[in-house]
Design a protein around this motif. Structure first.
Motif, PDB file in Angstrom:
ATOM      1  N   LEU A 230       0.672  -1.159   0.085  1.00  0.00           N
ATOM      2  CA  LEU A 230       0.007   0.171  -0.104  1.00  0.00           C
ATOM      3  C   LEU A 230       0.721   1.281  -0.171  1.00  0.00           C
ATOM      4  CD1 LEU A 230      -3.106   0.876  -0.027  1.00  0.00           C
ATOM      5  CD2 LEU A 230      -2.796   0.838   2.518  1.00  0.00           C
ATOM      6  N   ASP A 234       1.613   0.778  -4.421  1.00  0.00           N
ATOM      7  CA  ASP A 234       0.555   1.632  -4.624  1.00  0.00           C
ATOM      8  C   ASP A 234       0.757   2.942  -4.762  1.00  0.00           C
ATOM      9  OD1 ASP A 234      -2.716   1.286  -5.555  1.00  0.00           O
ATOM     10  OD2 ASP A 234      -2.531   2.871  -3.992  1.00  0.00           O
ATOM     11  N   THR A 236      -1.139   5.357  -3.046  1.00  0.00           N
ATOM     12  CA  THR A 236      -2.343   6.215  -3.362  1.00  0.00           C
ATOM     13  C   THR A 236      -2.599   6.663  -1.518  1.00  0.00           C
ATOM     14  OG1 THR A 236      -3.277   4.830  -4.752  1.00  0.00           O
ATOM     15  CG2 THR A 236      -4.823   6.398  -3.688  1.00  0.00           C
ATOM     16  N   GLU A 459     -13.038   4.865   0.020  1.00  0.00           N
ATOM     17  CA  GLU A 459     -11.759   4.887  -0.671  1.00  0.00           C
ATOM     18  C   GLU A 459     -10.647   3.966  -0.061  1.00  0.00           C
ATOM     19  OE1 GLU A 459      -8.614   8.349  -1.897  1.00  0.00           O
ATOM     20  OE2 GLU A 459      -9.995   8.749   0.095  1.00  0.00           O
ATOM     21  N   VAL A 463      -8.878   0.737  -2.235  1.00  0.00           N
ATOM     22  CA  VAL A 463      -7.478   0.658  -2.515  1.00  0.00           C
ATOM     23  C   VAL A 463      -7.018  -0.724  -2.147  1.00  0.00           C
ATOM     24  CG1 VAL A 463      -5.544   1.498  -1.834  1.00  0.00           C
ATOM     25  CG2 VAL A 463      -7.197   3.196  -2.437  1.00  0.00           C
ATOM     26  N   ARG A 466      -7.860  -3.265  -4.440  1.00  0.00           N
ATOM     27  CA  ARG A 466      -7.262  -3.239  -5.535  1.00  0.00           C
ATOM     28  C   ARG A 466      -5.581  -3.784  -5.263  1.00  0.00           C
ATOM     29  NH1 ARG A 466      -6.414   2.531  -7.602  1.00  0.00           N
ATOM     30  NH2 ARG A 466      -4.887   2.884  -6.002  1.00  0.00           N
ATOM     31  N   TYR A 472      -4.359  -3.622 -11.526  1.00  0.00           N
ATOM     32  CA  TYR A 472      -3.889  -2.666 -12.018  1.00  0.00           C
ATOM     33  C   TYR A 472      -3.787  -2.672 -13.780  1.00  0.00           C
ATOM     34  CZ  TYR A 472      -2.018  -2.098  -7.130  1.00  0.00           C
ATOM     35  OH  TYR A 472      -1.750  -1.870  -6.082  1.00  0.00           O
ATOM     36  N   ARG A 530       3.891   5.593  -7.702  1.00  0.00           N
ATOM     37  CA  ARG A 530       2.422   5.257  -7.843  1.00  0.00           C
ATOM     38  C   ARG A 530       2.167   4.310  -8.886  1.00  0.00           C
ATOM     39  NH1 ARG A 530       2.013  10.607  -9.771  1.00  0.00           N
ATOM     40  NH2 ARG A 530       1.182   9.722 -11.785  1.00  0.00           N
TER      41      ARG A 530
END
Length: 778
Positions: A230, A234, A236, A459, A463, A466, A472, A530
């Motif tokens: 994470l 990722d 995010t 949110e 995430v 995902r 992705y 990212r």
């Protein structure tokens, strides 16, 4: 003689009388009493079964885990059942689409009380209440029963209030006393209902938080390492702790309070409106409903974007918390660098942004609260007086009370008394109705804030889904339709449209169950910051096979990809191309560069990540742990620290060398087929280093070592050198023979001799500078 002793003797005498003439019955009673006495004596003399230790856990069938939690000197047994994979698969479509984007957009413009907010909440609701026949459903149903009961009691109180006023006006003392007694009698269940509503609201919030937190834990802390991916892959979200500890709590508390805040007023509106419609007529009901709709629309349009403001507040709170967490985590380094002033400035600047935002929210609420209070308290009260007066001034439109007013057969005194009773009753109902409607209107603001909490939690869950599913995929390509002037997206997607070496461009394969480690055409790539950014290639297509006993040493300059290779093999970084084959499950064990020590006993530090219950279940003993500590030269640790059950902050207790030797102790305890050691002996002397490696090899562990220490070559058979070639991305592989080892050692000796020769020149220059400064040469 004590009463209970007399009672026992009387029962025994009765048994003797009943069995006196029946030998079989007497023998049965004696046998039963003997068994009871023997059972009691065994229960009192035998020691109760002991747990392995407090806070231990044991893996059960189906993935459930039995945990023993210390509580006031005792251990409470709990069974935690993990969320099934099928549940995650079923929920994934509620949170992300096939491209890994949130199924419901969560941009700042859509954080409001609208259809998107309802869709987000329904997705989270599927987690908080997965089963109808659950404890949470029972709490909600019981809560609803008390809400209905409280509304019914409010209706009785309104009628009784009118009766008391009527009896006072009529000077009927006897009826007045009865009414007061009934008032006090109603106060007991009414008070109980109010307390239970608050209690069940708190229980409901805890139930919501329990279900959601366990779901998030199963999604965040699992074998796929989303807790690592994470923040590192990722990119995010970086403050997962803020989401789990603060945002989830606020969301669950708000959800439970909204159930009560909206449920109770809604129940009052339905029942009180029905009662007023019978009493005052349909005209009054129509006026009331029109007033509710007009007020809701007006306040909805005049309401500021509280959802967006609350979401921004939660984000700033997370940044402020992260700043202090960073100081706690790196306290020693900051102290050595004397960076307190800079860290204080950073934390202060974030806090200033937070306080400015809180002031903005407070200023925004001033005008809205004034408008809200005027509309709900004074405008509604005026309408209430007008509606209550309809039976008196316009009896034709006044319903039952209006018909009563038109009845000429009723004498004046009775009419006045009943008019007073009806007015007080209806006034009480109108006040309760206004309070219910006011709370419904106030809930508009609460719903807007709740929408902000919902967007934050949604949110975070999107995430997490995902990251766990590696969804992705490249985003669809935007196509312009010039004829219709519309925008549409192409549905024909392929990996060629993805950013090269981004998480959208992962095409490699991981094979579990290989007897060793195999890489075929695998580029070592550091992922971008990212998930949609290209990564940096560190090593060109790496290919090698390591089987049992083929100990390999990987060397190379800093930044050449040594530790990155370990991350790819361990599954922390994606395999962008090629094939990675590795052992399955516990047959692969990795010692990271920074040793980690859990919060637990000394025993836990050796057997990590097993618990004591797992250790006993596998037939391992403390004597075996002592032998392992002897092998790594740490046999003195248990006596020095006070035994296996000692609990300390172990990262501050052990020295650097002890930490690395404890890592080798874990390696020997788990005894995998392949052990990967990333700079695992940098703080250990050469003689102990040899003992550690020989012990691991004697245990049948195939070693893969990441280190630049030439002294380790004698313990390995293969050498992989990274960082070769003009670009620094090439690599070579060669066998480690005695001549290669000797050459490496001679090279190191030559480098040391060169440094020693240069040391004399440095000493001479030091003397010259000292004399220039007027000092004395020592």
């Amino acid at each position: 003689m004590e009463p209970h002793t007399q009672k026992m003797l009387a029962q025994l005498r009765q048994i003797i009388v009943l069995t006196k003439n029946n030998p079989k019955r007497l023998a049965a009673v004696v046998g039963l009493l003997t068994s009871a006495v023997v059972f009691y004596l065994r229960r009192t003399t035998e020691e109760p079964p002991k747990l392995h230790r407090q806070s231990s856990s044991m893996l059960l069938a189906g993935g459930a885990r039995e945990i023993f939690v210390p509580n006031e000197g005792k251990s409470v047994r709990m069974i935690i059942k993990p969320t099934e994979k099928a549940v995650f698969d079923a929920h994934r479509g509620l949170f992300i689409d096939k491209y890994g984007r949130p199924a419901v957009p969560s941009s700042g413009q859509s954080i409001a009380l609208n259809k998107d907010s309802l869709r987000r909440f329904s997705a989270i609701w599927a987690i908080m209440l997965r089963k109808v026949n659950s404890k949470t459903s029972a709490i909600m149903l019981l809560h609803l029963v008390f809400l209905v009961g409280r509304t019914w009691l409010s209706l009785l109180v309104a009628r009784l209030d009118g009766r008391i006023v009527r009896d006072i006006v009529a000077a009927d003392g006897r009826s007045f006393v009865k009414a007061v007694v009934m008032w006090l009698a109603l106060g007991v269940p009414a008070s109980y209902c109010n307390s239970m509503i608050k209690f069940l609201e708190a229980k409901l919030a805890i139930a919501f938080r329990t279900n959601l937190t366990r779901y998030i834990h199963d999604l965040y802390v699992n074998s796929h390492a989303p807790y690592y991916k994470l923040p590192n892959l990722d990119g995010t979200l970086t403050d997962a702790d803020q989401y789990i500890t603060a945002d989830v709590t606020k969301f669950c508390n708000a959800a439970a309070s909204l159930y009560s805040t909206i449920g109770k007023p809604l129940m009052d509106l339905i029942i009180f409106n029905y009662q007023l419609a019978n009493s005052l007529g349909p005209v009054a009901l129509g006026v009331l409903l029109s007033n509710y709709c007009a007020t809701a629309v007006f306040l909805r349009r005049m309401s500021p974007p509280f959802g967006k403001l609350k979401a921004q507040e939660a984000k700033l709170e997370g940044e402020f918390r992260a700043a202090h967490t960073r100081v706690i985590t790196n306290a020693e380094e900051i102290a050595f660098y004397e960076g307190a002033s800079l860290e204080r400035a950073v934390a202060s600047s974030i806090f200033r942004k937070l306080t400015q935002h809180l002031k903005l929210i407070a200023k925004t609420k001033i005008a809205y609260n004034m408008l809200e209070d005027f509309v709900l308290k004074y405008t509604w009260s005026a309408w209430g007086y007008i509606i209550v007066s309809l039976p008196i001034f316009l009896p034709e439109w006044g319903g039952q009370l209006g018909s009563y007013e038109l009845n000429s057969s009723v004498d004046k005194l009775t009419r006045e008394r009943d008019r007073m009773k009806g007015f007080i009753t209806n006034k009480r109902l109108m006040l309760s109705l206004a309070d219910a409607g006011g709370r419904m209107m106030y809930a508009i603001k609460d719903l807007s804030e709740f929408a902000g909490y919902t967007a934050r939690v949604y949110e975070f869950l999107a995430v997490l889904h995902r990251v766990n599913s590696n969804s992705y995929q490249p985003l669809p390509k935007l196509l312009e339709n010039h004829e219709r002037g519309k925008r549409k997206y192409s549905t024909k997607m392929n990996l060629a449209e993805a950013h090269p070496f981004s998480l959208e461009d992962v095409q490699g394969t991981i094979q579990e169950g290989f007897e060793g480690v195999r890489l075929e055409g695998v580029p070592i790539v550091a992922p971008g910051s990212r998930h949609d950014m290209s990564g940096e290639k560190l090593v060109n297509d790496l290919s090698f096979i390591i089987r049992g006993g083929d100990h390999v040493l990987i060397i190379g300059p800093n930044g050449s990809g040594k530790s990155s290779t370990v991350r790819v093999i361990g599954g922390l970084w994606p395999v962008f191309r090629g094939l990675v084959s590795r052992p399955k499950g516990d047959n692969l064990y990795i010692l990271p560069q920074r040793p980690y020590f859990s919060s637990g006993t000394l025993r836990d530090q050796v057997i990590y990540p097993d618990s004591h219950a797992d250790m006993v279940l596998n037939g391992r003993t403390d004597q075996e742990l002592i032998n392992i500590l002897k092998a790594v030269r740490l046999a003195y640790i248990p006596s020095r620290e006070g035994g296996w059950e000692t609990r300390k902050e172990w990262k501050d207790v052990f020295s650097g060398g002890e930490k690395q030797r404890m890592g080798f102790a874990r390696l020997l305890y788990h005894s995998p087929k392949v052990g990967i050691i990333d700079e695992g002996t940098s703080a250990v002397s050469s003689d102990v280093e040899g003992i550690l490696y020989e012990s691991a090899k004697a245990a049948g562990i195939t070693l893969m070592t990441i280190s630049n220490r030439p002294s380790l070559m004698r313990y390995h058979k293969l050498l992989i050198r990274l960082g070769c070639g003009e670009t620094g991305h090439e690599w070579t592989m060669e066998p480690l023979t005695e001549s290669a080892e000797r050459t490496s050692v001679e090279t190191e000796m030559a480098a040391l001799k060169e440094e020693l020769a240069n040391a004399e020149n440095l000493r001479q220059r030091y003397n010259e500078v000292t004399e220039l400064l007027g000092g004395k040469v020592n």
